[in-house]
Design an enzyme around this catalytic site. Sequence first.
Site, PDB file in Angstrom:
ATOM      1  N   HIS A   1     -67.037  86.906-135.651  1.00  0.00           N
ATOM      2  CA  HIS A   1     -65.714  87.702-135.751  1.00  0.00           C
ATOM      3  C   HIS A   1     -65.573  88.447-134.383  1.00  0.00           C
ATOM      4  O   HIS A   1     -64.951  89.589-134.278  1.00  0.00           O
ATOM      5  CB  HIS A   1     -66.030  88.971-136.572  1.00  0.00           C
ATOM      6  CG  HIS A   1     -66.259  88.571-138.295  1.00  0.00           C
ATOM      7  ND1 HIS A   1     -65.306  87.404-138.373  1.00  0.00           N
ATOM      8  CD2 HIS A   1     -66.808  88.981-139.161  1.00  0.00           C
ATOM      9  CE1 HIS A   1     -65.682  87.109-139.842  1.00  0.00           C
ATOM     10  NE2 HIS A   1     -66.554  88.292-140.266  1.00  0.00           N
TER      11      HIS A   1
ATOM     12  N   HIS B   1     -60.074  91.402-143.034  1.00  0.00           N
ATOM     13  CA  HIS B   1     -61.366  91.485-143.591  1.00  0.00           C
ATOM     14  C   HIS B   1     -61.540  92.549-144.732  1.00  0.00           C
ATOM     15  O   HIS B   1     -62.345  93.096-144.767  1.00  0.00           O
ATOM     16  CB  HIS B   1     -62.290  91.418-142.647  1.00  0.00           C
ATOM     17  CG  HIS B   1     -63.804  90.837-143.068  1.00  0.00           C
ATOM     18  ND1 HIS B   1     -64.381  91.671-143.856  1.00  0.00           N
ATOM     19  CD2 HIS B   1     -64.316  89.856-142.610  1.00  0.00           C
ATOM     20  CE1 HIS B   1     -65.811  90.918-144.089  1.00  0.00           C
ATOM     21  NE2 HIS B   1     -65.682  89.714-143.241  1.00  0.00           N
TER      22      HIS B   1
ATOM     23  N   GLU C   1     -60.470  86.090-146.748  1.00  0.00           N
ATOM     24  CA  GLU C   1     -60.041  86.030-145.284  1.00  0.00           C
ATOM     25  C   GLU C   1     -59.534  84.662-144.555  1.00  0.00           C
ATOM     26  O   GLU C   1     -59.849  83.712-144.626  1.00  0.00           O
ATOM     27  CB  GLU C   1     -61.365  86.158-144.568  1.00  0.00           C
ATOM     28  CG  GLU C   1     -62.301  87.191-144.769  1.00  0.00           C
ATOM     29  CD  GLU C   1     -63.708  87.182-144.328  1.00  0.00           C
ATOM     30  OE1 GLU C   1     -63.908  86.757-142.950  1.00  0.00           O
ATOM     31  OE2 GLU C   1     -64.744  87.024-145.155  1.00  0.00           O
TER      32      GLU C   1
END
Length: 326
Positions: A96, A166, A293
């Site tokens: 991420h 997210h 996501e």
Amino acid sequence: MNLAPDLHHVQRILLTNPQLKVSILTLGASIQSVHLKGYAHSLVLGSSNLADYLGDAKYFGAVVGRVANRTAKGHAVIDGKTYQLPHTLPEPHHLHGGPAGTGSKIWSVIEQTDDMVQLQTKLADGEMGYPGNMVVNVFYRLVDSSLEMEITATTDKLTLCNFAGHSYVNLDGEGSILDHQLCVKADHYLPVDDELIPTGEVTPTEGSAFDFNQLRPIGRDDYPGLDTNFCLSLANRPLQTVATLKAPITGLSLDYQTTEPGLQVYDGRHIQLSAASNINQGALSAYAGLALEAQHWPDAVHQSHFPPTLLSPDNRYQQITRYVFH
């Protein structure tokens, strides 16, 4: 080096229309809560304690990048040059966007109305190991009973770019999402190794435990555990419904729409949050929320047959994802 943001500078923005009330935090451009008219609980997980967004509620509702998901060993080759991206500990991989990715930055408010906000962050050349100065914008818009998220980005050097929202969804506001029903319109998924890195195979969902082409309970007997990329297409497409989630108690449904070619579905198996912090009542534990996501396929920098995640100065990144509640 202290990478933690100053939480005193975080703003909370309230968007409203006749159907929805949505709270957005400038920390991570995060969706903190979503309330639908007629229901007391938030339809997404969130914390009332900002410090949790750097700890137990990390990534809750955030826009993560500049590259979402895992990049194996943090290794990347861009235009013939090797880059080492920082590992997101305790993982031996880059996750991420790294420990100080966009999900933990404080974004600037550029424009705001009753039902729309534009947030922006600027990423420096070399930040988290990536080449290129990047300008990233997130627009949140309310459209009837829908929350739309548009992400755009530009760069001045060839770089990697793959953002994702997210949010963890629980349409009942409590209990396990394993009791929700899920449909994902995908003919293939990506198998992963023991460290959740794609093997490179692109495997049919039909007949497998990952076949969610028809609405079915998530946690049925052959439940494989989900931290899985579903392959929607090989390139961006017009906005369309790619997944549907239906709650067992309230009967509420979410149609999840996106332009992206991949959908990572994560079952929230590691969620832990105290009752004092939960914006809904009660402590949160494993499987308290389902993360949907939308993104390009993970670790694409190492798989030439995956949709590419390179962004050049001549191009503009754009993702549109919409949560349609009913």
